[in-house]
Each structure stands twice: as C-alpha cells, then as structure tokens.
Design a protein around this motif. Sequence first.
Motif, PDB file in Angstrom:
ATOM      1  N   LYS A  68       0.960  -1.316   0.097  1.00  0.00           N
ATOM      2  CA  LYS A  68      -0.005  -0.048   0.033  1.00  0.00           C
ATOM      3  C   LYS A  68       0.833   1.312   0.115  1.00  0.00           C
ATOM      4  O   LYS A  68       0.656   2.263  -0.730  1.00  0.00           O
ATOM      5  CB  LYS A  68      -0.786   0.066   1.184  1.00  0.00           C
ATOM      6  N   ARG A  69       2.028   1.173   0.882  1.00  0.00           N
ATOM      7  CA  ARG A  69       2.883   2.419   1.072  1.00  0.00           C
ATOM      8  C   ARG A  69       3.479   2.591  -0.458  1.00  0.00           C
ATOM      9  O   ARG A  69       3.488   3.834  -0.824  1.00  0.00           O
ATOM     10  CB  ARG A  69       3.837   2.210   1.981  1.00  0.00           C
ATOM     11  N   TYR A  70       4.055   1.538  -1.157  1.00  0.00           N
ATOM     12  CA  TYR A  70       4.708   1.889  -2.255  1.00  0.00           C
ATOM     13  C   TYR A  70       3.792   2.173  -3.357  1.00  0.00           C
ATOM     14  O   TYR A  70       4.183   2.924  -4.228  1.00  0.00           O
ATOM     15  CB  TYR A  70       5.515   0.363  -2.881  1.00  0.00           C
ATOM     16  N   ALA A  71       2.502   1.639  -3.389  1.00  0.00           N
ATOM     17  CA  ALA A  71       1.531   1.965  -4.385  1.00  0.00           C
ATOM     18  C   ALA A  71       1.100   3.535  -4.148  1.00  0.00           C
ATOM     19  O   ALA A  71       1.362   4.258  -5.060  1.00  0.00           O
ATOM     20  CB  ALA A  71       0.155   1.168  -4.269  1.00  0.00           C
ATOM     21  N   ARG A  72       1.176   4.016  -2.895  1.00  0.00           N
ATOM     22  CA  ARG A  72       0.706   5.610  -2.677  1.00  0.00           C
ATOM     23  C   ARG A  72       2.069   6.122  -3.372  1.00  0.00           C
ATOM     24  O   ARG A  72       1.620   7.277  -3.953  1.00  0.00           O
ATOM     25  CB  ARG A  72       0.696   5.858  -1.235  1.00  0.00           C
ATOM     26  N   GLU A  73       3.253   5.774  -3.017  1.00  0.00           N
ATOM     27  CA  GLU A  73       4.235   6.428  -3.560  1.00  0.00           C
ATOM     28  C   GLU A  73       4.346   6.603  -4.980  1.00  0.00           C
ATOM     29  O   GLU A  73       4.774   7.692  -5.689  1.00  0.00           O
ATOM     30  CB  GLU A  73       5.599   5.822  -3.016  1.00  0.00           C
ATOM     31  N   LYS A  74       4.052   5.310  -5.755  1.00  0.00           N
ATOM     32  CA  LYS A  74       4.182   5.433  -7.307  1.00  0.00           C
ATOM     33  C   LYS A  74       3.038   6.511  -7.738  1.00  0.00           C
ATOM     34  O   LYS A  74       3.398   7.108  -8.656  1.00  0.00           O
ATOM     35  CB  LYS A  74       3.892   4.044  -7.339  1.00  0.00           C
ATOM     36  N   ARG A  75       2.004   6.396  -6.920  1.00  0.00           N
ATOM     37  CA  ARG A  75       0.754   7.039  -7.338  1.00  0.00           C
ATOM     38  C   ARG A  75       1.397   8.584  -7.497  1.00  0.00           C
ATOM     39  O   ARG A  75       0.912   9.479  -8.219  1.00  0.00           O
ATOM     40  CB  ARG A  75      -0.334   6.974  -6.530  1.00  0.00           C
ATOM     41  N   PHE A  76       1.913   8.933  -6.393  1.00  0.00           N
ATOM     42  CA  PHE A  76       2.056  10.418  -6.017  1.00  0.00           C
ATOM     43  C   PHE A  76       3.197  10.910  -7.206  1.00  0.00           C
ATOM     44  O   PHE A  76       3.112  11.909  -7.800  1.00  0.00           O
ATOM     45  CB  PHE A  76       2.864  10.447  -4.636  1.00  0.00           C
ATOM     46  N   GLN A  77       4.194   9.902  -7.510  1.00  0.00           N
ATOM     47  CA  GLN A  77       4.982  10.357  -8.563  1.00  0.00           C
ATOM     48  C   GLN A  77       4.316  10.550  -9.897  1.00  0.00           C
ATOM     49  O   GLN A  77       4.780  11.139 -10.615  1.00  0.00           O
ATOM     50  CB  GLN A  77       6.162   9.192  -8.864  1.00  0.00           C
ATOM     51  N   TRP A  78       3.367   9.561 -10.281  1.00  0.00           N
ATOM     52  CA  TRP A  78       2.644   9.940 -11.326  1.00  0.00           C
ATOM     53  C   TRP A  78       1.745  10.940 -11.295  1.00  0.00           C
ATOM     54  O   TRP A  78       1.823  11.795 -12.512  1.00  0.00           O
ATOM     55  CB  TRP A  78       1.532   8.754 -11.585  1.00  0.00           C
ATOM     56  N   TYR A  79       1.438  11.353 -10.185  1.00  0.00           N
ATOM     57  CA  TYR A  79       0.490  12.644 -10.249  1.00  0.00           C
ATOM     58  C   TYR A  79       1.545  13.896 -10.844  1.00  0.00           C
ATOM     59  O   TYR A  79       1.252  14.544 -11.502  1.00  0.00           O
ATOM     60  CB  TYR A  79       0.105  13.323  -9.035  1.00  0.00           C
ATOM     61  N   GLY A  80       2.576  13.894 -10.192  1.00  0.00           N
ATOM     62  CA  GLY A  80       3.637  14.745 -10.417  1.00  0.00           C
ATOM     63  C   GLY A  80       3.899  14.843 -12.031  1.00  0.00           C
ATOM     64  O   GLY A  80       3.960  15.864 -12.612  1.00  0.00           O
ATOM     65  N   ARG A  81       4.183  13.612 -12.473  1.00  0.00           N
ATOM     66  CA  ARG A  81       4.721  13.593 -13.871  1.00  0.00           C
ATOM     67  C   ARG A  81       3.594  14.035 -14.816  1.00  0.00           C
ATOM     68  O   ARG A  81       3.752  14.992 -15.823  1.00  0.00           O
ATOM     69  CB  ARG A  81       4.914  12.095 -14.422  1.00  0.00           C
ATOM     70  N   VAL A  82       2.258  13.826 -14.520  1.00  0.00           N
ATOM     71  CA  VAL A  82       1.292  14.213 -15.390  1.00  0.00           C
ATOM     72  C   VAL A  82       1.094  15.678 -15.312  1.00  0.00           C
ATOM     73  O   VAL A  82       1.001  16.350 -16.405  1.00  0.00           O
ATOM     74  CB  VAL A  82      -0.116  13.426 -14.781  1.00  0.00           C
ATOM     75  N   ALA A  83       1.354  16.131 -14.156  1.00  0.00           N
ATOM     76  CA  ALA A  83       1.358  17.647 -13.820  1.00  0.00           C
ATOM     77  C   ALA A  83       2.392  18.205 -14.891  1.00  0.00           C
ATOM     78  O   ALA A  83       2.104  19.375 -15.761  1.00  0.00           O
ATOM     79  CB  ALA A  83       1.510  18.099 -12.630  1.00  0.00           C
ATOM     80  N   ILE A  84       3.646  17.818 -14.778  1.00  0.00           N
ATOM     81  CA  ILE A  84       4.882  18.312 -15.601  1.00  0.00           C
ATOM     82  C   ILE A  84       4.452  18.132 -17.087  1.00  0.00           C
ATOM     83  O   ILE A  84       4.580  19.120 -17.918  1.00  0.00           O
ATOM     84  CB  ILE A  84       5.853  17.776 -15.156  1.00  0.00           C
ATOM     85  N   GLY A  85       3.905  16.918 -17.401  1.00  0.00           N
ATOM     86  CA  GLY A  85       3.326  16.824 -18.752  1.00  0.00           C
ATOM     87  C   GLY A  85       2.334  17.865 -19.542  1.00  0.00           C
ATOM     88  O   GLY A  85       2.635  18.255 -20.430  1.00  0.00           O
ATOM     89  N   MET A  86       1.478  18.294 -18.636  1.00  0.00           N
ATOM     90  CA  MET A  86       0.462  19.072 -18.969  1.00  0.00           C
ATOM     91  C   MET A  86       1.062  20.567 -18.950  1.00  0.00           C
ATOM     92  O   MET A  86       0.436  21.143 -20.049  1.00  0.00           O
ATOM     93  CB  MET A  86      -0.603  19.099 -17.777  1.00  0.00           C
ATOM     94  N   ALA A  87       1.875  20.880 -18.139  1.00  0.00           N
ATOM     95  CA  ALA A  87       2.344  22.246 -18.075  1.00  0.00           C
ATOM     96  C   ALA A  87       3.380  22.284 -19.612  1.00  0.00           C
ATOM     97  O   ALA A  87       3.260  23.336 -20.115  1.00  0.00           O
ATOM     98  CB  ALA A  87       3.520  22.103 -16.955  1.00  0.00           C
ATOM     99  N   LEU A  88       4.274  20.961 -19.812  1.00  0.00           N
ATOM    100  CA  LEU A  88       4.902  21.008 -21.043  1.00  0.00           C
ATOM    101  C   LEU A  88       4.051  21.178 -22.310  1.00  0.00           C
ATOM    102  O   LEU A  88       4.365  21.898 -23.194  1.00  0.00           O
ATOM    103  CB  LEU A  88       5.586  19.723 -21.071  1.00  0.00           C
ATOM    104  N   LEU A  89       2.804  20.458 -22.248  1.00  0.00           N
ATOM    105  CA  LEU A  89       1.820  20.434 -23.353  1.00  0.00           C
ATOM    106  C   LEU A  89       1.276  21.724 -23.695  1.00  0.00           C
ATOM    107  O   LEU A  89       1.406  22.468 -24.811  1.00  0.00           O
ATOM    108  CB  LEU A  89       0.833  19.481 -22.981  1.00  0.00           C
TER     109      LEU A  89
END
Lengths: 439, 298
Positions: A28-49
């Motif tokens: 559960k902890r690792y999944a949460r961490e991974k999810r958080f990293q993905w939020y960040g990536r999506v946010a950066i991707g949107m900004a770049l887009l």
Amino acid sequence: MNRPATGQSQAGKKPPNSMEMVRASLPKRYAREKRFQWYGRVAIGMALLFLSLLFISIVGNGYTAFQQTYVKLDVYFDPDRIDPSGDRAPDALSAGDYGGVVKQTLRNMFPEVRGRRDKRTLYGLVSTGADFKLREMVLADPSLIGETATLWVPADDDVDMLMKGHIDRSLPEEDRRLKDKQLAWIDRLVDEGRVEKRFNTTFFTAGDSREPELAGIWGAAVGSMFTLAVTLLLSFPLGVATAVYLEEFAPKNRWTDLIEVNINNLAAVPSIVFGLLGLAVFINFFGLPRSAPVVGGLVLTLMTLPTIIIASRAALKSVPPSIREAALGVGASKMQAIFHHILPLAMPGMLTGTIIGMAQALGETAPLLMIGMVAFIVDIPGGVTEPATVLPVQIYLWADSPERAFVERTSAAIMVLLAFLITMNALAVILRKRFERRW
Amino acid sequence: MTSLTESADKTVDKSFDDTTVTEAIEVEHTATVARENRETVGEQFVDTARMTCRDVDVYYSDKHAIKNVTLDIGHNEVIAMIGPSGCGKSTFLRCLNRMNDTIDGCRVSGTIEIDGQDIYHKSMDVVPLRAQVGMVFQKPNPFPKSIYENIAYGPRIHGLAQNKAELDEIVERSLERAGLWDEVKDRMEQPGTGLSGGQQQRLCIARTIAVSPEVILMDEPCSALDPIATAKVEELIDELREHYTIAIVTHSMQQAARVSQRTAYFHLGDLIEVGETNQIFTNPRHQLTEDYITGRFG
C-alpha cells in the motif's frame, strides 16, 4: 506499557507479529508513492503540453512576419519631379514628389492601365514606404537624379499577405482585399521575377506605423528598455535599502509590523491602480510629460518595489546567523557586518527577486495605458522624457488593428517580448550561479 | 570573605606556574550545601580580576535566564562554565562581550566591568569591546571567503595593519598561534569553508586572536569536533592561556577538568558553585554540583 487503550483489551490474545504487519502495509505504501510520482509526472506533462501549444500557436502565426514581400522597380529619378528648381538644395530634395516618381514607374510598367480608378488600384501594389526609400537614396546621393536604377521596394501589405498565402483567391471579388485586376498584375510581376520575399529588417529597426509593412518593433523595444532602466535604477536601490533597514536595523514594534503588512498588501494591488496613481501624482500633480518612459518607470517602480523588498528580506533572512555572529564577534560594526558579509551572501536572492520583478514590469500593460503610453508613436524615443510605448502595449495596439498583416506582426512582437523575458530569466540564473557561495 | 579571596588568589598564583593543580585542595569540608540553597558557594572573587561581574541578571522577554550572578574572571586564567543544558552558561558568556545585544527582548542588569570599565554603560562602544573580548562559537563559522581573508578581516576593519606586509605578518602569526599555519600556508587563497571541522574551528580561533583581544570567550568550541580535533583545540587553549584570559563553556566535564584552572557550575540560571577546578571535581561543596559531576543528572 505505553500502548493505547485498544492494546490492553487485546492483552489476552497473542500479540500480532509486528514484522508481518509492516510487510502487509508495504504494498500500500509503495503504491501510494508510485501514485504520487505519477501525479507529478502528469502535472509536468500538462505544463509542457500547454507551453508547447502556446509556442506553436505564437510561432506558427508569427514566423511569417520575419519576411516581407518586395517588388523590383526600374525607377527613373525624374529631375522634374524631384528637383524642379534644379539647384540640388537638400530642402528642395526632401520636398520632392517621390510618390509621383513611383507612380510614374508603375505606369510605365503597366502602360495598358487607364482610368483614375484602375491607376489608383495599381499604385496600391507598392507600399508608401517606397517614396521614403527613394527620398533617402536621393538625399544620400543626389547624383542619382536623372538616372535609372533598379531597386527593391516593399510591397503593400495586401500583396504581402497574398504572397504568404493568407488571401484566398477563390473568394468572390467583393469579399477579397485584392481585386481581380490586382491579382493579374501581381501574377505578371511574379512571372517576371519582380516579386521576392526577403528578411524583414524593417520589423526590427522601425517604429510603429499605420502601414503594416512599415511597422516595426524597435520603437517599442527602446521604450521598454528606457522604462525598465528607470524602473531598475529606482527600484533596486530603494528595495534593497528598505529590506536591509527593515530586516537589520528597524526595531520590531507595531509600526514596523504595520509597514510590513502594507508592503505585502501593496504586492497584491491590481496594477491598474498604480497607473491611476501615476496619472494623478506624477502627471497631474508633478507635471511630468505624458507617455514618457520616465513616468512609466516610476509607476512600474511602485509596482515592483514590494516584490523586490519581499524577496530581499527573505534573502537576508536566509543568511545563516552564524556569519552575522562571526562578523560581530571580531568587532565589526553592524553596518560592516551587513555590507561585508550579509549583503554579498544575500545578493543572489536579491537579484533573483529583482529580475523576477523586472520581468513582471516588462510584461505590464495596464498601468501604462493610464499614463498615456498607449499613444501611437512612430518615432523611436531618444530619451526617457520623449513619448514612447512599450512592447506589451505595442502588442495590444497591433492586436487591435484590423489589417490582416498585423496579426502575424502581433505574434512576432510576442516572440520578441518572450525573447526578452527568457534573456532576463537566463541572466537571473547566471547571476545567481555566479554569486552563489557555500557556507 | 577575606579567606575566600585569599584562597582564590592562591589558586590563580598556582595556576601560573603549574597547570596540574593537584595538591592544592585547601578547603576541606564535610557538610555539603543543600540542594534548595541557591546562594553561590566557593571563590567568586579573585584579586587580579580582568572582568568582574556583579549581580548580573538576564531576561529574555519574561524569562529570567540568569539570576544574580557574581563572578570574577582573573588574568591569564582559563575559567570553565559547566552545567546542564539551558542553565544559562552560554547566555552568561554572551553577556561578556554583549553578543546578547543582537537578540530581541534580551535585557541585562547588574554590572560587568572589564579592567574597571562598565561594558553596559551608555558610553561603552561595542565595537572596541568586541575587539577586546573576542568570541569563538559552538559551530565553526568561517566566512565564506579565503583563509587569508578570514584572518585579515578583523585587523583590516580595525586598522591594525599599516600595509600589506604587516597584515601578512598578523595573519601568519595568528595562524601559527592557532597551530594551523603549517597545514594551510600553501593554500591561503582557498575558501575557509573547505577546511575540515577541526581546522575550521582553529581558523575561527586564529581569526579571533588576529585582532589581539585580551579575553577570549569560547562557547562549546569542541562540541562539533571529533576527539582528535578536540585534543588539538584543547592543547591550543592551554597555550593561549599564556597571553589571553579565556572563558570556556563546555558540556564535557572532562574537558573542563583538562583545560581550566577555575570552574563555575550553573544550574537553571543560578551560579551554584565556583572554585578551583580540581576542588570542584573532587570535592564539590554544593549538593547540586555533586549531583551533576557524579552524573546523577545533566
């Protein structure tokens, strides 16, 4: 022993193996961490887009403005039109009928054109800038009079638009900026190799103009530079001095609290309010010239000061107290400790704040509208008291113009403004890197 | 009172010729002072006082941090200040060169004199005072400048050198005294922050002695150093005693015992006991001192 109450109710049971509990919670902890990293990536991707969308639309609209269509004319510098008196006096030469020379040239090229109306549409193929070009040439070299020269003159903006493919030939004639006759003439010129697209130097060297093919960004750029120079010269010393005083010398009491709150409030005041203040105080009360970079600079100083003060205070606060103690400990006065040790260490932060403030000021439009910097100014300003406009206001003015050719020039001007901003931010990064020191 | 001063006097005299003051326990006593009694016991006064503190109280806003401390600091002695955390020993030390001025809401009452001059008097200028009473801090805090600049800064702002040659000499002498010269003489232009922790602290000591102070205050100078660097600094303190008066705050009782001639024990803002170091550690008079040095708390 110090377990919570729930632990005691289970006291009878065998205590659960804590390692098992830890392991069970791991996925559960690792999944949460991974999810958080993905939020960040999506946010950066949107900004770049969105950033790339912005750049694509601006560059896509604007890149054509860096080229301009020119027409080749064989001009006969008719002495009767240019210098009727024949004495080659500069005054007489500059008053010569160059427009007539250009028109005569066009009539010679299209001898079949008859009638006032047709002739007028024919003259419309070439920019009025051609007249100025001829005058410049003659004034520089009066011996041209009486000669025939081949030269390239800017085409009218409608011709330019046609060459760049922004005018649709398939539209009915009355919906088009160019008449059928004009299209035929242009096609003939193209066939003769008399039409060419060249790098648009006018755009980078001229001031504003009602004719898109003669309009340039340089006047606004110079206005921006003068305005920002005034802003920097006033706001940096004032802001740093204020920050140093408030942070290092001022007693902490109700008055300084009040000042601090007000500085923070000022940072959030809508910029147009500063424009009104500038109009009321600097122009109406002090009688400073309208539309002048000096007033623009003063207004932008007021707007930038809070940013610089807040950033500078934060930079001063971030200097470790051990450095201050070290300086005071060897007997430096407060002033010496500040100027020899604290300020140099706080400088990168202060410069960053200043450049962010300046970048903000560079892009500011609203307050400058209030003090008349929105005027139509053709001349390139030669000083801080001469009428000028600035880059964002120029963009605003061009965006408001109906001619199709101003659309691409608006985008091109935005590119110039963005280039300025990127340069300033790069400068901030370089300065910060250079002044940064370890402690 | 007279007996107290005499014995203190003797202590100081002894410390001049002999650093290992082992046999000098003169005041024999059996009954220790009770814990509740917060009057200072021991020899607060010395004859040849460099700094004299009388009835010093320090407040941080409402907090009473130092309560009525009276203490003399003699010529060329090392006085150690020990006590549990938060007992006010660093606060007291910082009063001695008015470093507390920089702290908002800090108030000092009572008198502290150096060579007969009240340092909290209105006419007292803190700049020369801090040149006279230097300070070494807990964490090594060299300026983020070259080694040379670190040392040269103090002499330069005080105008102690007429020219570059004199300045160079001061820098070299200070570094030699701090035992750092041989280690850094080939890299004077490198940043002081690039040295090791122990070297940085000795650099700070060299920076302090470059302005030729009379008194050096050290606020736990070895707490951030490893044992070898600590040994070097302690050795240095012992050598510096020849020229300077040193007041050192330390958490390590062994260090206090090794480097100091006199020791002052602070407890919750009270100065509980002052005396010759040897006596404090072998035969404390106050119950609180005994509790502390025997490790019952602290």
